[in-house]
Each structure stands twice: as C-alpha cells, then as structure tokens.
Design a protein around this motif. Structure first.
Motif, mmCIF file in Angstrom:
data_model
loop_
_atom_site.group_PDB
_atom_site.id
_atom_site.type_symbol
_atom_site.label_atom_id
_atom_site.label_comp_id
_atom_site.label_asym_id
_atom_site.label_seq_id
_atom_site.Cartn_x
_atom_site.Cartn_y
_atom_site.Cartn_z
ATOM 1 N N ASP A 61 -0.528 -14.252 1.636
ATOM 2 C CA ASP A 61 -0.677 -13.561 2.682
ATOM 3 C C ASP A 61 -1.847 -12.884 2.426
ATOM 4 O O ASP A 61 -2.860 -12.942 1.509
ATOM 5 C CB ASP A 61 0.516 -12.769 3.133
ATOM 6 N N ALA A 62 -1.960 -11.603 2.909
ATOM 7 C CA ALA A 62 -3.109 -10.557 2.907
ATOM 8 C C ALA A 62 -2.898 -9.621 1.586
ATOM 9 O O ALA A 62 -3.742 -8.644 1.570
ATOM 10 C CB ALA A 62 -3.220 -9.595 4.084
ATOM 11 N N THR A 63 -1.865 -9.934 0.914
ATOM 12 C CA THR A 63 -1.748 -8.951 -0.155
ATOM 13 C C THR A 63 -3.180 -8.775 -0.973
ATOM 14 O O THR A 63 -3.300 -7.455 -1.554
ATOM 15 C CB THR A 63 -0.595 -9.435 -1.177
ATOM 16 N N PRO A 64 -3.882 -9.562 -1.413
ATOM 17 C CA PRO A 64 -4.941 -9.374 -2.541
ATOM 18 C C PRO A 64 -5.901 -8.470 -1.590
ATOM 19 O O PRO A 64 -6.545 -7.603 -2.186
ATOM 20 C CB PRO A 64 -5.451 -10.937 -2.414
ATOM 21 N N GLU A 65 -6.225 -8.659 -0.363
ATOM 22 C CA GLU A 65 -7.020 -7.977 0.599
ATOM 23 C C GLU A 65 -6.458 -6.284 0.665
ATOM 24 O O GLU A 65 -7.294 -5.322 0.359
ATOM 25 C CB GLU A 65 -7.211 -8.420 1.885
ATOM 26 N N VAL A 66 -5.251 -6.210 0.691
ATOM 27 C CA VAL A 66 -4.662 -4.882 0.760
ATOM 28 C C VAL A 66 -5.087 -4.170 -0.552
ATOM 29 O O VAL A 66 -5.354 -2.893 -0.791
ATOM 30 C CB VAL A 66 -3.323 -4.780 1.136
ATOM 31 N N LEU A 67 -4.530 -5.106 -1.622
ATOM 32 C CA LEU A 67 -4.805 -4.435 -3.172
ATOM 33 C C LEU A 67 -6.257 -4.019 -3.387
ATOM 34 O O LEU A 67 -6.834 -3.088 -4.074
ATOM 35 C CB LEU A 67 -4.310 -5.490 -4.057
ATOM 36 N N ALA A 68 -7.246 -4.680 -2.567
ATOM 37 C CA ALA A 68 -8.631 -4.673 -2.839
ATOM 38 C C ALA A 68 -9.139 -3.081 -2.459
ATOM 39 O O ALA A 68 -9.880 -2.372 -2.643
ATOM 40 C CB ALA A 68 -9.534 -5.456 -2.407
ATOM 41 N N ALA A 106 0.675 -1.212 0.134
ATOM 42 C CA ALA A 106 -0.170 -0.041 -0.197
ATOM 43 C C ALA A 106 0.924 1.381 0.139
ATOM 44 O O ALA A 106 0.408 2.424 -0.716
ATOM 45 C CB ALA A 106 -1.030 -0.071 1.131
ATOM 46 N N SER A 107 1.860 1.227 1.001
ATOM 47 C CA SER A 107 2.597 2.496 0.874
ATOM 48 C C SER A 107 3.593 2.796 -0.278
ATOM 49 O O SER A 107 3.577 4.022 -0.776
ATOM 50 C CB SER A 107 3.784 2.345 2.006
ATOM 51 N N VAL A 108 4.000 1.418 -1.007
ATOM 52 C CA VAL A 108 4.760 1.613 -2.119
ATOM 53 C C VAL A 108 3.976 2.372 -3.237
ATOM 54 O O VAL A 108 4.267 3.164 -4.075
ATOM 55 C CB VAL A 108 5.198 0.347 -2.514
ATOM 56 N N LEU A 109 2.679 1.760 -3.421
ATOM 57 C CA LEU A 109 1.658 2.111 -4.483
ATOM 58 C C LEU A 109 1.369 3.721 -4.271
ATOM 59 O O LEU A 109 1.202 4.382 -5.197
ATOM 60 C CB LEU A 109 0.609 1.452 -4.573
ATOM 61 N N GLU A 110 1.269 4.199 -3.304
ATOM 62 C CA GLU A 110 0.895 5.646 -2.724
ATOM 63 C C GLU A 110 2.157 6.409 -3.228
ATOM 64 O O GLU A 110 1.915 7.306 -3.746
ATOM 65 C CB GLU A 110 0.649 5.806 -1.193
ATOM 66 N N ALA A 111 3.262 5.806 -3.033
ATOM 67 C CA ALA A 111 4.281 6.751 -3.398
ATOM 68 C C ALA A 111 4.529 6.655 -4.935
ATOM 69 O O ALA A 111 4.894 7.683 -5.563
ATOM 70 C CB ALA A 111 5.766 6.083 -3.006
ATOM 71 N N VAL A 112 3.905 5.669 -5.698
ATOM 72 C CA VAL A 112 4.371 5.776 -7.186
ATOM 73 C C VAL A 112 3.139 6.544 -7.631
ATOM 74 O O VAL A 112 3.371 7.155 -8.582
ATOM 75 C CB VAL A 112 3.987 4.220 -7.736
ATOM 76 N N ARG A 113 2.106 6.672 -6.967
ATOM 77 C CA ARG A 113 0.854 7.286 -7.623
ATOM 78 C C ARG A 113 1.285 8.662 -7.073
ATOM 79 O O ARG A 113 0.883 9.776 -7.973
ATOM 80 C CB ARG A 113 -0.323 7.080 -6.855
ATOM 81 N N ALA A 114 2.007 9.257 -6.148
ATOM 82 C CA ALA A 114 2.530 10.391 -6.009
ATOM 83 C C ALA A 114 3.341 10.988 -7.204
ATOM 84 O O ALA A 114 3.538 12.423 -7.415
ATOM 85 C CB ALA A 114 2.887 10.508 -4.684
ATOM 86 N N THR A 115 4.189 9.987 -7.854
ATOM 87 C CA THR A 115 5.225 10.562 -8.775
ATOM 88 C C THR A 115 4.662 10.295 -10.061
ATOM 89 O O THR A 115 5.190 11.063 -10.990
ATOM 90 C CB THR A 115 6.347 9.517 -8.500
ATOM 91 N N HIS A 116 3.995 9.179 -10.331
ATOM 92 C CA HIS A 116 3.363 8.890 -11.727
ATOM 93 C C HIS A 116 1.800 8.940 -11.881
ATOM 94 O O HIS A 116 1.311 8.397 -11.229
ATOM 95 C CB HIS A 116 3.907 7.498 -11.970
ATOM 96 N N ASP A 117 1.763 9.922 -12.994
ATOM 97 C CA ASP A 117 0.127 9.957 -13.037
ATOM 98 C C ASP A 117 -0.319 9.119 -14.399
ATOM 99 O O ASP A 117 -1.508 9.323 -14.967
ATOM 100 C CB ASP A 117 -0.228 11.531 -13.542
ATOM 101 N N GLY A 118 0.414 8.214 -14.721
ATOM 102 C CA GLY A 118 0.093 7.241 -16.005
ATOM 103 C C GLY A 118 -0.518 5.996 -15.332
ATOM 104 O O GLY A 118 -0.698 5.628 -14.287
ATOM 105 N N LEU A 119 -0.590 4.856 -16.267
ATOM 106 C CA LEU A 119 -0.887 3.635 -15.883
ATOM 107 C C LEU A 119 -0.238 2.877 -14.851
ATOM 108 O O LEU A 119 1.202 2.936 -14.900
ATOM 109 C CB LEU A 119 -1.111 2.864 -17.115
#
Length: 235
Positions: free
Chosen positions: A44-51, A21-34
């Motif tokens: 583990d709980a990765t699928p639930e976090v991604l949801a 979640a924190s990595v994706l938040e940082a990516v979205r703050a830097t990159h506005d594309g796909l």
C-alpha cells in the motif's frame, strides 16, 4: 532506570498507511531516542508515508519477509547502534506509546517486559475475536506448563528487552510465531520475565494473518510446531 536515549523503539510495519504517521508522531512525542521502522515490503502507500516522516530510521525489505524477520532485523540494527534496551510495538494504533517509559523503567527488575492484554488492570476497547483469545490462551497455557511461568498473554507485541538479554536469544523464525521461539530461548537462558498491563484494543476489520493462518486450527498447529521445535533445540 535506563536512559531513553540509550533505548531504541522498533516498529515492524506492513501495510499500515492509515496509521503509521500518527503512531510515529506519538512515539516521537514520548521517546527522544532511536526510533527504527522496519518496512516489510508493503503493497500500500506505507513507503510513501514513511518518506514524509522525520526523525526515524527506516529499514526496508524489498519484499514481505514476515513479522518475525522484521523484529529480528530491528533488534540487530538497535544492537549494532549500541543501544542498551529495545522496545517493540505495533504500528496499527493498538499500542499506546505513552507506556514506553513504564516499560523501560520495569527493565530495572526484569530482562524482558511483556505487555499483557489480559491482566485485571488491562483496559478493554472493542471486542476481541473469540478464536484469537482461544488460541492465545491455549498457547499461553502450554508455555506456562513447560516453563513454570505465569504469563497471561504470550502474543502481545508491546515488549521491552535489555540488550544483554537479546544477545542471548537465537531467533530465526520469520513468521508470526517468532514470539514462541523467543519465549523458548528466554526460558533456556534463564531470563527474568515481567508482564505489564496494556490496553486490549480491537478494531472492526482486524488484520488477516495471510496464507492459511486465518484458520485458527492451522494457526494453532503452526504455533505449536515452532514452540516445540524451539524448546527442543540444543543449547
């Protein structure tokens, strides 16, 4: 410079619940594309976090298919979406999303931009396991001897590719050695390769490679087999 909105960031993810979640938040703050996450059958709980994460496209593997297959599927998705460039990075917190624009800019003078943790300007955080550094160095020397390149780090997952370069690569290796197949294909295709310094970050309790690949000699043998097979493949 390639426009960010015409570039995709692809992140292979396997059992990354604490960091995704924190990595994706940082990516979205830097990159506005796909942004494409390939969820590789996590237990583990990765699928639930991604949801609960907005603004990303998720490709789900119902079972674990491997690091290489995750990248291959991410590439295919980005190309089908008409992207002109693809950036790949890991989701374990060891790659700095703020570097994404630098990688895209460097594609102005290269077909593949590869991060290196072993250039003089590469910051160091934590201690790299000696056996991992040794395996990396031995494989890098083998690749440089065959290609005439001067790579310093052949395994860094932080890379950027021109879409036109990706379409010239025939990638089939599903496991951790896929980058070696990629280097062989890039050499055969005559692609331009450039390295950029990235931080060398290692945390305590670094991840397992699975199966018998935690044994460095077994892992080295596997890497060499994939490299030699890919190098010998007919064009």
């Amino acid at each position: 410079m390639l426009e960010a909105r015409r570039a995709a960031v692809v992140l292979p993810v396997y059992n990354e619940a604490p960091t995704v979640a924190s990595v994706l938040e940082a990516v979205r703050a830097t990159h506005d594309g796909l942004i494409v996450v390939v969820e590789d059958g996590s237990s583990d709980a990765t699928p639930e976090v991604l949801a609960g994460v907005d603004g990303v496209r998720v490709i789900t593997h119902e079972r674990n298919l491997g690091y290489g297959q995750s990248l291959i599927d991410g590439f295919a998705f980005a190309l089908a979406a008409g992207m002109e460039a693809v950036v790949t990075m890991d989701c374990d917190g060891q790659h700095e999303p703020g570097c994404i624009p630098c990688f895209l800019k460097a594609l102005d003078r290269s077909d593949i931009v590869s991060g290196s943790r072993y250039l003089p300007d590469s910051p160091v955080v934590g201690v790299a396991p000696p056996e991992r550094r040794d395996v990396n160095q031995r494989i890098t020397e083998r690749i440089n001897a065959a290609t005439g390149w001067q790579l310093t780090d052949t395994f860094c997952g932080f890379k950027a590719y021109r879409a036109s370069a990706l379409t010239r690569l025939r990638l089939t290796e599903p496991g951790y050695a896929m980058p070696l197949e990629l280097w062989a294909e890039a050499y055969r295709a005559g692609l331009r390769v450039l390295e950029l310094p990235v931080a060398r970050i290692y945390f305590s309790g670094d991840r397992s490679f699975g199966q018998d690949l935690d044994d460095p000699e077994h892992r080295l043998d596997y890497y060499v087999r994939v490299w030699e097979r890919a190098l010998a493949r007919e064009a």
